[in-house]
Write an enzyme that holds these catalytic residues in place. Sequence first.
Site, PDB file in Angstrom:
ATOM      1  N   PRO A   2       0.763  -1.110   0.122  1.00  9.63           N
ATOM      2  CA  PRO A   2       0.000  -0.106  -0.004  1.00  9.63           C
ATOM      3  C   PRO A   2       0.647   1.302  -0.019  1.00  9.63           C
ATOM      4  O   PRO A   2       1.552   1.432   0.871  1.00  9.63           O
ATOM      5  CB  PRO A   2      -0.780  -0.066   1.368  1.00  9.63           C
ATOM      6  CG  PRO A   2      -0.660  -1.497   1.772  1.00  9.63           C
ATOM      7  CD  PRO A   2       0.575  -2.039   1.206  1.00  9.63           C
ATOM      8  N   GLU A   3       0.848   2.058  -1.041  1.00 17.28           N
ATOM      9  CA  GLU A   3       1.386   3.309  -1.026  1.00 17.28           C
ATOM     10  C   GLU A   3       0.219   4.337  -0.897  1.00 17.28           C
ATOM     11  O   GLU A   3      -1.187   4.035  -0.706  1.00 17.28           O
ATOM     12  CB  GLU A   3       2.007   3.378  -2.311  1.00 17.28           C
ATOM     13  CG  GLU A   3       3.124   2.433  -2.413  1.00 17.28           C
ATOM     14  CD  GLU A   3       3.859   2.512  -3.659  1.00 17.28           C
ATOM     15  OE1 GLU A   3       4.233   3.791  -4.232  1.00 17.28           O
ATOM     16  OE2 GLU A   3       4.693   1.593  -4.122  1.00 17.28           O
ATOM     17  N   ARG A 113       2.458 -10.010   7.550  1.00 21.70           N
ATOM     18  CA  ARG A 113       3.564 -10.084   8.104  1.00 21.70           C
ATOM     19  C   ARG A 113       4.036  -9.228   9.047  1.00 21.70           C
ATOM     20  O   ARG A 113       5.082  -8.797   9.556  1.00 21.70           O
ATOM     21  CB  ARG A 113       4.618  -9.528   6.874  1.00 21.70           C
ATOM     22  CG  ARG A 113       4.755 -10.518   5.722  1.00 21.70           C
ATOM     23  CD  ARG A 113       5.458 -10.195   4.613  1.00 21.70           C
ATOM     24  NE  ARG A 113       6.898  -9.839   4.748  1.00 21.70           N
ATOM     25  CZ  ARG A 113       7.717  -9.436   3.956  1.00 21.70           C
ATOM     26  NH1 ARG A 113       7.303  -8.912   2.819  1.00 21.70           N
ATOM     27  NH2 ARG A 113       8.882  -9.129   4.344  1.00 21.70           N
ATOM     28  N   ARG A 175      20.209  19.201  -3.099  1.00 22.09           N
ATOM     29  CA  ARG A 175      20.228  17.499  -2.765  1.00 22.09           C
ATOM     30  C   ARG A 175      21.061  16.920  -3.849  1.00 22.09           C
ATOM     31  O   ARG A 175      20.605  16.800  -4.909  1.00 22.09           O
ATOM     32  CB  ARG A 175      18.691  17.019  -2.650  1.00 22.09           C
ATOM     33  CG  ARG A 175      18.034  17.785  -1.465  1.00 22.09           C
ATOM     34  CD  ARG A 175      18.168  17.655  -0.110  1.00 22.09           C
ATOM     35  NE  ARG A 175      18.090  16.153   0.268  1.00 22.09           N
ATOM     36  CZ  ARG A 175      17.214  15.645   1.099  1.00 22.09           C
ATOM     37  NH1 ARG A 175      16.385  16.446   1.440  1.00 22.09           N
ATOM     38  NH2 ARG A 175      17.423  14.563   1.399  1.00 22.09           N
TER      39      ARG A 175
END
Length: 303
Positions: A2-3, A113, A175
């Site tokens: 799930p994102e 899990r 970055r």
Amino acid sequence: MPELPEVETVARDLQRWVTGSTIADVEVRWERTIRHPQPAARFAAELRGATVGRVGRRAKSVLIHLADGRVVTVALRMTGALIVAPPGTPDDRYARVVFHLADGRQLRYRDVRKFGRIGLWEGGGLLARRPRSASRRVAEAREPARVGDVFARHGPEPLRSSFTAARLAERLQGRSARLKTLLLDQSFIAGVGNIYADEALWRARLHPLRRADSLTPGEVRRLHRAIRAVLRQGIANRGASFADYVGADGEPGENAERLSVYQRSGEPCLRCGRPISRLVIGQRSTHYCPHCQVDPLAEQAAR
DNA sequence: ACGCCTACCTGCTTGC
DNA sequence: TGCAAGCAGGTAGGCG
């Protein structure tokens, strides 16, 4: 896994189906699912009799707002799912926490899990600015009390209108990390995981190893549009189902079949027809098209 | 800031 | 057929 789109789908389902329901009882079958500071027994006791208000999402967590202002956060992590089970539904050996609703239905937290975590917090702070470093240190010393503190270090929500290309450009500046790494970093941008990071980079025609601060303004705009487009498409298709993801109706999403690169190693690129490659970045498998997503710097380094 | 490692978990696939 | 190793990856925490 799930994102953002998968979590958003679950949250919207729950908003429709459990808003207004009363939690009659809570059964914790795997204690470690309950995040501090609530020991499992106290967590259950504190929720008994509570009424569910609005259900929303922040980053990859489902936020179940209670009518009294408190908030239950559910981080699904890898294999977590929230499923509404009508009375009489056979039990599920992977249900780790069961919320018994007063109308006889169950809201089941299923997690093969056991990576997922459920917390109970005071409301507030969700829209507040990030704490400054001093207060941040204090917040880290103990478990946060307010739901806002839980997400204080998370980056912007990519689908909010305030997440503009200019904002992304600002965040990329200075970055040196690789694009793939940054997209997976929840403090950089919230809600993107391995699937949608690969999809966004393919769509933007940017190499996953590209240094974040090397993008031209045009490339930043492409990335910004691509991130939002792949997430919106994911939501429209009720999420991508691999392994264990299902919506709150227990049904898998449709988006897995519509992905362009994720888990398509060796298959033809949908743009140029050449085979999709796979490499490992930060211990995560990364799928991309070496022809469409060329990085001059990576090419140079390979020589 | 960044990269890399480990731990947390279980089921599925792969190789012998 | 059986069994063990390898793999999947979101996130926290540790180290250099």
